[in-house]
Design an enzyme around this catalytic site. Structure first.
Site, mmCIF file in Angstrom:
data_model
loop_
_atom_site.group_PDB
_atom_site.id
_atom_site.type_symbol
_atom_site.label_atom_id
_atom_site.label_comp_id
_atom_site.label_asym_id
_atom_site.label_seq_id
_atom_site.Cartn_x
_atom_site.Cartn_y
_atom_site.Cartn_z
ATOM 1 N N HIS A 147 28.573 38.961 35.051
ATOM 2 C CA HIS A 147 30.002 38.843 34.764
ATOM 3 C C HIS A 147 30.717 38.240 35.968
ATOM 4 O O HIS A 147 30.224 38.323 37.104
ATOM 5 C CB HIS A 147 30.554 40.238 34.449
ATOM 6 C CG HIS A 147 31.984 40.269 34.062
ATOM 7 N ND1 HIS A 147 33.000 40.427 34.981
ATOM 8 C CD2 HIS A 147 32.580 40.180 32.846
ATOM 9 C CE1 HIS A 147 34.157 40.432 34.347
ATOM 10 N NE2 HIS A 147 33.938 40.282 33.060
ATOM 11 N N THR A 191 32.890 39.121 37.888
ATOM 12 C CA THR A 191 33.187 40.018 39.009
ATOM 13 C C THR A 191 31.955 40.378 39.827
ATOM 14 O O THR A 191 32.068 41.091 40.821
ATOM 15 C CB THR A 191 33.822 41.323 38.497
ATOM 16 O OG1 THR A 191 32.927 41.932 37.551
ATOM 17 C CG2 THR A 191 35.168 41.067 37.846
ATOM 18 N N LYS A 192 30.783 39.900 39.426
ATOM 19 C CA LYS A 192 29.547 40.276 40.117
ATOM 20 C C LYS A 192 29.225 39.297 41.245
ATOM 21 O O LYS A 192 29.895 38.287 41.428
ATOM 22 C CB LYS A 192 28.397 40.357 39.108
ATOM 23 C CG LYS A 192 28.639 41.370 37.981
ATOM 24 C CD LYS A 192 28.890 42.766 38.515
ATOM 25 C CE LYS A 192 28.954 43.827 37.424
ATOM 26 N NZ LYS A 192 30.147 43.755 36.583
ATOM 27 N N ASN A 193 28.154 39.583 41.978
ATOM 28 C CA ASN A 193 27.801 38.758 43.137
ATOM 29 C C ASN A 193 27.419 37.338 42.740
ATOM 30 O O ASN A 193 27.827 36.369 43.376
ATOM 31 C CB ASN A 193 26.657 39.403 43.917
ATOM 32 C CG ASN A 193 27.048 40.717 44.558
ATOM 33 O OD1 ASN A 193 27.842 41.476 44.005
ATOM 34 N ND2 ASN A 193 26.499 41.000 45.728
#
Length: 377
Positions: free
Chosen positions: A183, A185-187
Protein backbone atom coordinates in the site's frame (compact mmCIF):
# COMPACT_ATOMS: atom_id res chain seq x y z
CA UNK A 1 2.98 21.83 5.66
CA UNK A 2 4.48 18.44 6.57
CA UNK A 3 2.15 15.59 5.59
CA UNK A 4 1.96 12.30 7.45
CA UNK A 5 2.90 10.34 4.33
CA UNK A 6 4.09 11.05 0.82
CA UNK A 7 4.43 8.21 -1.71
CA UNK A 8 7.99 8.02 -3.04
CA UNK A 9 8.67 7.53 -6.74
CA UNK A 10 12.08 6.19 -7.73
CA UNK A 11 11.83 7.56 -11.30
CA UNK A 12 11.51 4.21 -13.08
CA UNK A 13 7.80 3.58 -12.39
CA UNK A 14 6.52 5.31 -15.54
CA UNK A 15 9.15 3.57 -17.68
CA UNK A 16 8.16 0.11 -16.47
CA UNK A 17 4.47 0.93 -16.76
CA UNK A 18 5.08 2.01 -20.36
CA UNK A 19 7.01 -1.18 -21.02
CA UNK A 20 4.23 -3.31 -19.55
CA UNK A 21 1.60 -1.54 -21.66
CA UNK A 22 3.49 -1.81 -24.93
CA UNK A 23 4.63 -5.39 -24.53
CA UNK A 24 0.94 -6.22 -24.78
CA UNK A 25 0.67 -8.17 -21.52
CA UNK A 26 -1.51 -6.24 -19.06
CA UNK A 27 -3.16 -9.06 -17.11
CA UNK A 28 -1.25 -10.64 -14.26
CA UNK A 29 1.52 -13.22 -14.03
CA UNK A 30 3.63 -11.71 -16.76
CA UNK A 31 7.23 -10.54 -16.83
CA UNK A 32 7.03 -8.06 -13.96
CA UNK A 33 4.99 -10.33 -11.71
CA UNK A 34 7.67 -12.99 -12.12
CA UNK A 35 10.53 -10.53 -11.57
CA UNK A 36 9.02 -9.29 -8.31
CA UNK A 37 8.17 -12.73 -7.00
CA UNK A 38 11.54 -14.24 -7.88
CA UNK A 39 13.51 -11.37 -6.34
CA UNK A 40 11.58 -11.40 -3.06
CA UNK A 41 11.85 -15.17 -2.76
CA UNK A 42 15.59 -15.16 -3.37
CA UNK A 43 16.39 -12.04 -1.35
CA UNK A 44 14.46 -12.98 1.78
CA UNK A 45 14.28 -16.76 1.77
CA UNK A 46 10.51 -16.96 1.46
CA UNK A 47 8.86 -20.04 0.05
CA UNK A 48 6.72 -19.64 -3.05
CA UNK A 49 5.72 -15.99 -3.52
CA UNK A 50 2.47 -14.84 -5.12
CA UNK A 51 1.73 -11.16 -5.63
CA UNK A 52 -1.83 -10.12 -4.75
CA UNK A 53 -3.95 -7.02 -5.20
CA UNK A 54 -3.64 -6.27 -1.46
CA UNK A 55 -2.42 -7.66 1.83
CA UNK A 56 -6.10 -8.26 2.60
CA UNK A 57 -6.29 -10.62 -0.38
CA UNK A 58 -3.15 -12.43 0.79
CA UNK A 59 -4.73 -12.96 4.22
CA UNK A 60 -7.96 -14.19 2.62
CA UNK A 61 -5.97 -16.67 0.56
CA UNK A 62 -4.28 -17.87 3.74
CA UNK A 63 -7.65 -18.42 5.41
CA UNK A 64 -8.79 -20.54 2.46
CA UNK A 65 -5.54 -22.50 2.38
CA UNK A 66 -5.72 -23.59 6.01
CA UNK A 67 -9.38 -24.51 5.42
CA UNK A 68 -10.98 -22.19 7.94
CA UNK A 69 -14.53 -23.38 8.65
CA UNK A 70 -17.41 -21.87 10.63
CA UNK A 71 -16.72 -22.37 14.32
CA UNK A 72 -12.93 -22.47 14.01
CA UNK A 73 -11.05 -20.05 16.27
CA UNK A 74 -8.13 -17.85 15.26
CA UNK A 75 -5.95 -15.99 17.77
CA UNK A 76 -4.61 -12.55 16.86
CA UNK A 77 -3.91 -9.19 18.48
CA UNK A 78 -6.75 -6.72 18.94
CA UNK A 79 -4.35 -3.92 18.08
CA UNK A 80 -4.24 -4.43 14.32
CA UNK A 81 -5.96 -3.34 11.13
CA UNK A 82 -9.39 -4.80 10.47
CA UNK A 83 -8.16 -6.83 7.48
CA UNK A 84 -6.29 -9.18 9.83
CA UNK A 85 -9.61 -10.21 11.36
CA UNK A 86 -11.87 -9.86 8.32
CA UNK A 87 -9.99 -12.51 6.36
CA UNK A 88 -11.02 -15.15 8.90
CA UNK A 89 -14.43 -13.75 9.84
CA UNK A 90 -15.40 -14.02 6.17
CA UNK A 91 -14.80 -17.78 6.40
CA UNK A 92 -16.94 -18.07 9.54
CA UNK A 93 -14.18 -18.15 12.15
CA UNK A 94 -14.41 -16.75 15.63
CA UNK A 95 -11.60 -14.30 16.31
CA UNK A 96 -10.03 -14.58 19.75
CA UNK A 97 -8.20 -11.37 20.55
CA UNK A 98 -5.01 -11.29 22.60
CA UNK A 99 -3.63 -8.27 24.41
CA UNK A 100 -0.46 -6.45 23.36
CA UNK A 101 2.91 -6.37 25.08
CA UNK A 102 3.58 -3.51 27.49
CA UNK A 103 6.89 -2.72 25.78
CA UNK A 104 5.59 -2.98 22.21
CA UNK A 105 2.19 -3.03 20.45
CA UNK A 106 2.81 -6.56 19.13
CA UNK A 107 0.91 -9.54 20.51
CA UNK A 108 1.80 -10.68 24.04
CA UNK A 109 3.21 -14.13 23.34
CA UNK A 110 2.90 -15.17 26.98
CA UNK A 111 -0.90 -14.93 26.81
CA UNK A 112 -1.36 -17.19 23.78
CA UNK A 113 -1.40 -20.65 25.28
CA UNK A 114 -4.24 -19.83 27.70
CA UNK A 115 -6.43 -18.87 24.70
CA UNK A 116 -6.01 -22.20 22.88
CA UNK A 117 -8.74 -24.85 22.90
CA UNK A 118 -9.93 -27.68 20.66
CA UNK A 119 -11.43 -25.21 18.18
CA UNK A 120 -8.27 -23.17 17.70
CA UNK A 121 -6.93 -23.42 14.14
CA UNK A 122 -4.29 -20.72 13.82
CA UNK A 123 -2.27 -17.94 15.41
CA UNK A 124 -1.84 -14.72 13.44
CA UNK A 125 0.99 -12.60 14.88
CA UNK A 126 1.22 -9.05 13.53
CA UNK A 127 4.72 -7.61 13.24
CA UNK A 128 3.69 -4.11 14.27
CA UNK A 129 5.91 -1.34 12.88
CA UNK A 130 7.99 -4.04 11.20
CA UNK A 131 9.34 -5.24 14.57
CA UNK A 132 9.38 -9.00 15.06
CA UNK A 133 7.18 -10.84 17.49
CA UNK A 134 8.93 -13.59 19.44
CA UNK A 135 8.63 -16.15 16.66
CA UNK A 136 10.45 -18.91 18.54
CA UNK A 137 7.86 -18.76 21.29
CA UNK A 138 4.96 -18.56 18.84
CA UNK A 139 6.19 -21.44 16.66
CA UNK A 140 6.86 -23.60 19.72
CA UNK A 141 3.29 -23.05 20.95
CA UNK A 142 1.88 -23.69 17.47
CA UNK A 143 3.86 -26.90 17.04
CA UNK A 144 2.84 -28.13 20.48
CA UNK A 145 -0.86 -27.65 19.69
CA UNK A 146 -0.71 -28.47 15.96
CA UNK A 147 -1.74 -24.97 14.86
CA UNK A 148 -0.95 -22.95 11.76
CA UNK A 149 0.96 -19.67 12.02
CA UNK A 150 0.14 -16.93 9.53
CA UNK A 151 2.43 -13.93 9.84
CA UNK A 152 0.74 -10.60 9.19
CA UNK A 153 3.87 -8.95 7.86
CA UNK A 154 2.04 -6.03 6.22
CA UNK A 155 4.55 -3.58 7.70
CA UNK A 156 7.54 -5.88 7.85
CA UNK A 157 9.29 -6.03 4.48
CA UNK A 158 13.09 -6.14 4.90
CA UNK A 159 12.87 -6.80 8.64
CA UNK A 160 14.42 -9.79 10.39
CA UNK A 161 14.26 -12.01 13.46
CA UNK A 162 17.18 -13.87 15.04
CA UNK A 163 16.02 -17.02 16.80
CA UNK A 164 17.50 -18.89 19.73
CA UNK A 165 19.43 -20.98 17.18
CA UNK A 166 21.30 -17.83 16.15
CA UNK A 167 19.90 -17.84 12.61
CA UNK A 168 18.66 -14.54 11.20
CA UNK A 169 15.46 -14.97 9.20
CA UNK A 170 13.33 -12.49 7.30
CA UNK A 171 9.93 -11.78 8.80
CA UNK A 172 7.40 -13.59 6.67
CA UNK A 173 9.69 -16.58 6.14
CA UNK A 174 9.04 -18.27 9.49
CA UNK A 175 5.31 -19.05 9.73
CA UNK A 176 3.49 -21.49 7.46
CA UNK A 177 2.15 -18.51 5.49
CA UNK A 178 2.74 -14.75 5.51
CA UNK A 179 1.01 -11.69 4.07
CA UNK A 180 2.69 -8.44 2.98
CA UNK A 181 1.36 -5.04 1.95
CA UNK A 182 2.60 -2.68 -0.75
CA UNK A 183 0.00 0.00 0.00
CA UNK A 184 1.17 3.56 -0.60
CA UNK A 185 1.91 4.02 3.13
CA UNK A 186 4.39 1.12 3.22
CA UNK A 187 8.15 1.12 2.69
CA UNK A 188 7.88 -0.10 -0.92
CA UNK A 189 4.65 0.57 -2.71
CA UNK A 190 2.43 -0.26 -5.65
CA UNK A 191 -0.47 2.06 -4.81
CA UNK A 192 -2.38 -0.96 -3.59
CA UNK A 193 -0.80 -4.39 -3.65
CA UNK A 194 0.34 -7.29 -1.52
CA UNK A 195 1.97 -10.69 -1.49
CA UNK A 196 1.41 -14.12 0.00
CA UNK A 197 4.54 -16.04 0.99
CA UNK A 198 3.93 -19.80 1.14
CA UNK A 199 6.60 -21.32 3.37
CA UNK A 200 4.94 -24.72 3.89
CA UNK A 201 5.25 -26.69 0.63
CA UNK A 202 1.94 -28.49 1.23
CA UNK A 203 0.15 -25.25 0.27
CA UNK A 204 2.11 -24.31 -2.85
CA UNK A 205 0.09 -26.03 -5.56
CA UNK A 206 -3.31 -25.11 -4.14
CA UNK A 207 -2.26 -21.49 -3.48
CA UNK A 208 -1.54 -20.98 -7.16
CA UNK A 209 -4.97 -22.40 -8.08
CA UNK A 210 -6.79 -20.17 -5.58
CA UNK A 211 -4.76 -17.21 -6.89
CA UNK A 212 -5.92 -17.98 -10.46
CA UNK A 213 -9.66 -17.90 -9.64
CA UNK A 214 -9.79 -21.60 -8.76
CA UNK A 215 -8.34 -22.75 -12.10
CA UNK A 216 -5.14 -24.56 -13.03
CA UNK A 217 -4.37 -21.93 -15.67
CA UNK A 218 -0.77 -21.36 -14.48
CA UNK A 219 -0.05 -25.09 -14.86
CA UNK A 220 -1.57 -24.94 -18.35
CA UNK A 221 0.69 -22.07 -19.43
CA UNK A 222 3.71 -24.00 -18.14
CA UNK A 223 2.65 -26.95 -20.29
CA UNK A 224 1.91 -29.20 -17.32
CA UNK A 225 -1.71 -29.86 -18.39
CA UNK A 226 -3.27 -29.83 -21.87
CA UNK A 227 -6.23 -27.66 -20.85
CA UNK A 228 -7.29 -25.75 -17.78
CA UNK A 229 -10.54 -25.54 -15.90
CA UNK A 230 -12.23 -24.92 -12.58
CA UNK A 231 -10.61 -27.26 -10.06
CA UNK A 232 -11.04 -25.52 -6.67
CA UNK A 233 -12.47 -22.42 -5.03
CA UNK A 234 -10.64 -19.19 -5.72
CA UNK A 235 -11.00 -15.55 -6.58
CA UNK A 236 -9.37 -12.74 -8.50
CA UNK A 237 -6.37 -12.32 -6.22
CA UNK A 238 -3.78 -11.90 -8.99
CA UNK A 239 -2.79 -8.25 -9.71
CA UNK A 240 -2.29 -6.82 -13.18
CA UNK A 241 1.13 -6.27 -14.71
CA UNK A 242 0.61 -2.54 -14.18
CA UNK A 243 0.76 -3.03 -10.41
CA UNK A 244 3.71 -5.42 -10.70
CA UNK A 245 5.69 -3.13 -13.01
CA UNK A 246 5.26 -0.20 -10.61
CA UNK A 247 6.34 -2.42 -7.72
CA UNK A 248 9.44 -3.58 -9.60
CA UNK A 249 10.74 0.01 -9.73
CA UNK A 250 10.39 0.13 -5.95
CA UNK A 251 11.99 -3.25 -5.35
CA UNK A 252 15.03 -2.25 -7.40
CA UNK A 253 15.59 0.61 -4.95
CA UNK A 254 14.68 -1.12 -1.70
CA UNK A 255 18.11 -0.86 -0.09
CA UNK A 256 18.35 2.88 -0.74
CA UNK A 257 14.78 3.38 0.51
CA UNK A 258 15.55 1.44 3.67
CA UNK A 259 18.80 3.30 4.33
CA UNK A 260 17.07 6.68 4.18
CA UNK A 261 14.10 5.59 6.31
CA UNK A 262 16.41 4.22 9.03
CA UNK A 263 18.29 7.54 9.05
CA UNK A 264 14.97 9.37 9.57
CA UNK A 265 13.99 6.98 12.36
CA UNK A 266 17.30 7.43 14.15
CA UNK A 267 17.04 11.22 13.90
CA UNK A 268 13.65 11.10 15.60
CA UNK A 269 14.87 8.70 18.27
CA UNK A 270 17.98 10.67 19.16
CA UNK A 271 16.25 14.04 19.04
CA UNK A 272 13.35 13.04 21.27
CA UNK A 273 15.26 10.91 23.77
CA UNK A 274 15.44 13.40 26.65
CA UNK A 275 11.96 14.84 26.07
CA UNK A 276 10.12 11.52 26.14
CA UNK A 277 11.76 10.62 29.44
CA UNK A 278 10.64 13.88 31.04
CA UNK A 279 7.13 13.58 29.64
CA UNK A 280 6.71 9.89 30.56
CA UNK A 281 6.28 9.02 26.89
CA UNK A 282 7.19 5.64 25.43
CA UNK A 283 9.20 5.34 22.21
CA UNK A 284 9.68 2.22 20.06
CA UNK A 285 11.74 -0.55 21.58
CA UNK A 286 13.63 -2.86 19.24
CA UNK A 287 14.37 -6.21 20.93
CA UNK A 288 17.83 -7.74 20.49
CA UNK A 289 16.22 -10.49 18.40
CA UNK A 290 14.68 -8.00 15.94
CA UNK A 291 15.84 -5.51 13.33
CA UNK A 292 14.25 -2.16 12.54
CA UNK A 293 12.95 -1.57 9.01
CA UNK A 294 11.87 1.98 9.97
CA UNK A 295 8.34 1.48 8.77
CA UNK A 296 7.10 4.02 11.29
CA UNK A 297 8.16 6.15 14.21
CA UNK A 298 5.60 6.33 16.97
CA UNK A 299 5.33 7.66 20.49
CA UNK A 300 2.99 6.42 23.21
CA UNK A 301 1.65 9.16 25.45
CA UNK A 302 0.87 8.62 29.13
CA UNK A 303 -2.85 9.28 28.57
CA UNK A 304 -5.41 10.42 26.01
CA UNK A 305 -5.33 14.01 27.21
CA UNK A 306 -1.61 14.29 26.57
CA UNK A 307 -2.07 12.74 23.11
CA UNK A 308 -4.79 15.23 22.19
CA UNK A 309 -2.59 18.14 23.27
CA UNK A 310 0.36 16.89 21.22
CA UNK A 311 -1.74 16.21 18.11
CA UNK A 312 -3.33 19.66 18.32
CA UNK A 313 0.07 21.28 18.81
CA UNK A 314 1.47 19.58 15.73
CA UNK A 315 -1.62 20.33 13.63
CA UNK A 316 -1.52 24.02 14.57
CA UNK A 317 2.00 24.04 13.10
CA UNK A 318 0.86 22.29 9.87
CA UNK A 319 2.38 18.97 10.87
CA UNK A 320 0.08 16.03 10.31
CA UNK A 321 0.64 13.20 12.75
CA UNK A 322 -2.04 10.55 13.30
CA UNK A 323 -3.22 8.08 15.91
CA UNK A 324 -3.40 4.47 14.81
CA UNK A 325 -5.66 1.45 15.34
CA UNK A 326 -8.78 1.41 17.47
CA UNK A 327 -9.10 -1.77 19.53
CA UNK A 328 -10.93 -4.36 17.43
CA UNK A 329 -12.38 -6.10 20.49
CA UNK A 330 -14.36 -2.93 21.32
CA UNK A 331 -15.36 -2.13 17.73
CA UNK A 332 -19.04 -1.70 16.81
CA UNK A 333 -18.93 -4.85 14.68
CA UNK A 334 -17.16 -7.20 17.08
CA UNK A 335 -17.76 -5.95 20.63
CA UNK A 336 -20.74 -8.27 21.19
CA UNK A 337 -18.85 -11.21 19.67
CA UNK A 338 -15.81 -10.67 21.90
CA UNK A 339 -15.65 -12.90 24.96
CA UNK A 340 -15.59 -9.98 27.37
CA UNK A 341 -11.95 -10.10 28.45
CA UNK A 342 -10.47 -6.70 29.25
CA UNK A 343 -7.40 -5.96 27.12
CA UNK A 344 -5.90 -2.98 28.93
CA UNK A 345 -2.60 -2.72 27.06
CA UNK A 346 -4.36 -2.75 23.68
CA UNK A 347 -6.71 -0.03 24.87
CA UNK A 348 -3.77 2.03 26.13
CA UNK A 349 -2.15 1.98 22.69
CA UNK A 350 -5.47 2.83 21.03
CA UNK A 351 -5.90 5.83 23.32
CA UNK A 352 -2.30 7.04 23.51
CA UNK A 353 -0.21 6.17 20.41
CA UNK A 354 0.83 8.79 17.82
CA UNK A 355 2.52 8.09 14.50
CA UNK A 356 4.84 10.88 13.35
CA UNK A 357 5.43 11.75 9.68
CA UNK A 358 7.65 9.15 8.02
CA UNK A 359 8.47 8.96 4.32
CA UNK A 360 11.52 8.85 2.06
CA UNK A 361 11.49 12.53 1.03
CA UNK A 362 11.07 13.84 4.57
CA UNK A 363 13.93 16.29 5.01
CA UNK A 364 16.30 16.48 7.96
CA UNK A 365 15.21 20.09 8.54
CA UNK A 366 11.57 18.98 8.65
CA UNK A 367 12.33 16.30 11.23
CA UNK A 368 14.24 18.89 13.27
CA UNK A 369 11.20 21.17 13.09
CA UNK A 370 8.93 18.37 14.34
CA UNK A 371 11.36 17.61 17.17
CA UNK A 372 11.65 21.29 18.08
CA UNK A 373 7.88 21.74 18.23
CA UNK A 374 7.38 18.58 20.27
CA UNK A 375 10.08 19.43 22.79
CA UNK A 376 9.19 23.11 23.20
CA UNK A 377 7.21 23.97 26.32
Amino acid sequence: MIPFNKPYLTGKEAHYLYDAVYTGKLSGNGKYTQKCQNFLKEQYGFGKCLLTTSCTDALEMAAILIDIQPGDEVIMPSYTFVSTANAFVLRGAKVVFADSRKDHPGIDEDLLEALINSKTKAIVPVHYAGVACDMDKIMDIANKHNLFVIEDAAQAIDSFYTGKDGIKRALGSIGHLAAFSFHETKNIIAGEGGMLAINDPQFEKRAEIIWEKGTNRSAFFRGEVDKYGWVDMGSSFLPSELISSFLWAQIENIQDIQKVRVEHWNQYYDGLNEWVTKQEIQVPKIPDSATNNAHMFYIVCKDGEQRAEILNKLKSNDIYAVFHYLSLHTSPFYAEKHDGRHLPVTDHYSECLIRLPMYYELEDTQIEKIIQILTSS
